[in-house]
Design a protein around this motif. Sequence first.
Motif, PDB file in Angstrom:
ATOM      1  N   ASP A  36     -31.377  19.989 -20.108  1.00 21.26           N
ATOM      2  CA  ASP A  36     -31.634  19.061 -21.208  1.00 21.26           C
ATOM      3  C   ASP A  36     -32.344  17.828 -20.657  1.00 21.26           C
ATOM      4  O   ASP A  36     -31.751  17.071 -19.883  1.00 21.26           O
ATOM      5  N   PRO A  37     -33.595  17.604 -21.060  1.00 16.82           N
ATOM      6  CA  PRO A  37     -34.318  16.451 -20.506  1.00 16.82           C
ATOM      7  C   PRO A  37     -33.725  15.117 -20.952  1.00 16.82           C
ATOM      8  O   PRO A  37     -33.928  14.105 -20.287  1.00 16.82           O
ATOM      9  N   VAL A  38     -32.981  15.112 -22.049  1.00 19.19           N
ATOM     10  CA  VAL A  38     -32.409  13.854 -22.551  1.00 19.19           C
ATOM     11  C   VAL A  38     -31.227  13.413 -21.686  1.00 19.19           C
ATOM     12  O   VAL A  38     -31.148  12.270 -21.229  1.00 19.19           O
ATOM     13  N   SER A  39     -30.284  14.320 -21.451  1.00 23.10           N
ATOM     14  CA  SER A  39     -29.050  13.946 -20.746  1.00 23.10           C
ATOM     15  C   SER A  39     -29.081  14.332 -19.277  1.00 23.10           C
ATOM     16  O   SER A  39     -28.268  13.847 -18.489  1.00 23.10           O
ATOM     17  N   ALA A  41     -28.222  17.280 -18.402  1.00 20.96           N
ATOM     18  CA  ALA A  41     -27.234  18.357 -18.274  1.00 20.96           C
ATOM     19  C   ALA A  41     -27.920  19.706 -18.144  1.00 20.96           C
ATOM     20  O   ALA A  41     -28.896  19.986 -18.851  1.00 20.96           O
ATOM     21  N   ALA A  42     -27.407  20.530 -17.246  1.00 18.29           N
ATOM     22  CA  ALA A  42     -27.868  21.908 -17.163  1.00 18.29           C
ATOM     23  C   ALA A  42     -27.177  22.727 -18.248  1.00 18.29           C
ATOM     24  O   ALA A  42     -26.115  22.338 -18.758  1.00 18.29           O
ATOM     25  N   MET A  64     -20.781  18.726 -18.392  1.00 20.79           N
ATOM     26  CA  MET A  64     -20.069  18.302 -19.594  1.00 20.79           C
ATOM     27  C   MET A  64     -20.094  16.772 -19.714  1.00 20.79           C
ATOM     28  O   MET A  64     -20.300  16.219 -20.795  1.00 20.79           O
ATOM     29  N   ALA A  65     -19.904  16.090 -18.605  1.00 22.42           N
ATOM     30  CA  ALA A  65     -19.934  14.618 -18.629  1.00 22.42           C
ATOM     31  C   ALA A  65     -21.285  14.114 -19.133  1.00 22.42           C
ATOM     32  O   ALA A  65     -21.364  13.202 -19.959  1.00 22.42           O
ATOM     33  N   ASP A  67     -23.563  15.898 -20.925  1.00 21.72           N
ATOM     34  CA  ASP A  67     -23.836  16.378 -22.284  1.00 21.72           C
ATOM     35  C   ASP A  67     -23.091  15.527 -23.315  1.00 21.72           C
ATOM     36  O   ASP A  67     -23.622  15.215 -24.374  1.00 21.72           O
ATOM     37  N   ALA A  68     -21.850  15.153 -22.993  1.00 28.86           N
ATOM     38  CA  ALA A  68     -21.033  14.378 -23.946  1.00 28.86           C
ATOM     39  C   ALA A  68     -21.158  12.875 -23.725  1.00 28.86           C
ATOM     40  O   ALA A  68     -20.567  12.097 -24.476  1.00 28.86           O
ATOM     41  N   LYS A  69     -21.886  12.481 -22.676  1.00 34.64           N
ATOM     42  CA  LYS A  69     -22.024  11.059 -22.341  1.00 34.64           C
ATOM     43  C   LYS A  69     -20.672  10.378 -22.136  1.00 34.64           C
ATOM     44  O   LYS A  69     -20.373   9.356 -22.756  1.00 34.64           O
TER      45      LYS A  69
ATOM     46  N   VAL B  78     -13.152  14.541 -19.341  1.00 34.02           N
ATOM     47  CA  VAL B  78     -13.975  15.660 -18.893  1.00 34.02           C
ATOM     48  C   VAL B  78     -13.113  16.789 -18.329  1.00 34.02           C
ATOM     49  O   VAL B  78     -13.157  17.105 -17.145  1.00 34.02           O
ATOM     50  N   SER B 107     -20.238   8.872 -28.710  1.00 33.06           N
ATOM     51  CA  SER B 107     -20.973   8.162 -27.668  1.00 33.06           C
ATOM     52  C   SER B 107     -22.475   8.130 -27.934  1.00 33.06           C
ATOM     53  O   SER B 107     -23.195   7.372 -27.309  1.00 33.06           O
ATOM     54  N   ARG B 111     -27.784  15.345 -32.071  1.00 37.38           N
ATOM     55  CA  ARG B 111     -29.197  15.629 -31.782  1.00 37.38           C
ATOM     56  C   ARG B 111     -29.392  17.105 -31.442  1.00 37.38           C
ATOM     57  O   ARG B 111     -28.441  17.827 -31.188  1.00 37.38           O
ATOM     58  N   ARG B 113     -30.275  20.074 -29.035  1.00 37.09           N
ATOM     59  CA  ARG B 113     -30.151  20.321 -27.598  1.00 37.09           C
ATOM     60  C   ARG B 113     -30.965  21.561 -27.250  1.00 37.09           C
ATOM     61  O   ARG B 113     -31.136  22.445 -28.101  1.00 37.09           O
ATOM     62  N   PRO B 114     -31.472  21.629 -26.014  1.00 37.64           N
ATOM     63  CA  PRO B 114     -32.472  22.672 -25.716  1.00 37.64           C
ATOM     64  C   PRO B 114     -31.902  24.077 -25.671  1.00 37.64           C
ATOM     65  O   PRO B 114     -32.648  25.028 -25.481  1.00 37.64           O
ATOM     66  N   TYR B 121     -20.883  14.948 -30.222  1.00 38.19           N
ATOM     67  CA  TYR B 121     -19.494  14.886 -29.775  1.00 38.19           C
ATOM     68  C   TYR B 121     -18.790  13.687 -30.387  1.00 38.19           C
ATOM     69  O   TYR B 121     -19.390  12.637 -30.598  1.00 38.19           O
TER      70      TYR B 121
END
Lengths: 142, 142
Positions: A36-39, A41-42, A64-65, A67-69, B78, B107, B111, B113-114, B121
Motif C-alpha cells: 500500500d503506497p499510502v501506509s 503496509a505490505a 497491521m500497525a 494499515d490501521a495507523k 496491534v 485514526s 479509503r 486499499r490496493p 478501522y
Amino acid sequence: VNVITLAVQDLERSLAFYRDGLGFATKGILAADVRDPVSGAAGALALFTLNGGLMLALYPRADMAKDAKVNDTGPNSVEFSLGYLVGSRAEVDGLLRLAVKAGGRASESPRERPWGIYSGYFSDPDGHLWEIIWNPAMPVQS
Amino acid sequence: VNVITLAVQDLERSLAFYRDGLGFATKGILAADVRDPVSGAAGALALFTLNGGLMLALYPRADMAKDAKVNDTGPNSVEFSLGYLVGSRAEVDGLLRLAVKAGGRASESPRERPWGIYSGYFSDPDGHLWEIIWNPAMPVQS
C-alpha cells in the motif's frame, strides 16, 4: 464478524503452526506482491476458512500497525481469546495436546471451571490465546 | 471459532459501547456472582450473539489473565483485528461514523486499499481494532 485477523511476528512460522501443526486448510501466503503506497503496509497474509464461513487471517504485526495507523507497544497475551467448543472432555484434552505438540504453550492442564465448563487454554507462537471448551449445556457435533 | 472474547478494562463501559453505542443485542452482565476458587478469576462477562451464532464476549482483562494464567503486560492494539464485511462504501462510512459517535476512535478516514477493498478501522474503548470493509469481490447482504 467475518474475519479474525491475528497479528504475527513471523508469517511463515505462524502459517506452519496453524496449517501443519493444527491442520487448518489454507492456500498459503496470498498478496505477497502487493504493498500500500499510502501506509507502506505490505499485503501478504495467510487465510483459513473456519466454521460457518468465518475467516481467520494471519498478518504481520508491523503491517497491521501501518494499515490501521496505530502503534505497536509490544506483545501482550491479555487482549482477547478465541473460544472453540468441542463435544467432550477427551476432545479438549486431545486438541490441547495437539497444540502443544505443534509448538503452542499451555500454562496449565485443562480443568473444570465453576461456570459450567471444562476447558484449557493454549497460546500460539505469538502468545494469542485459544480456549478449548467442553460445555455440557451447549452440545456440538464432534 | 465459536466465541471471540475481548479483554476489557471496564466491563460497564465496554458493555455501554457495544450495546448502546453500536446496538448489539445482549442480556447484559452474566455470572456476576461466580468466582473461580482455583484461579481467583471472577465469572462476570457480557455476551452478544453475532452473525451465524458466533458469540462476542467482553471479559475483564484482570480476570482473563487469571483464568488463562498469563501475565498482562499492558494494552496493545496491534494483536488482532475483527473484520466486518458490509455491502457498500456508504455502509463503511456510516458504521465508522456510528462507532466514533459511540466513543470509538478512528485514526484516519476510510479509503481504498490496493488489495481490492474500501475500508476503515476504528478502535473500541480498550483499543481493540475493528475493520469495516466493503469488498466488491465478496458481496454481502446489507
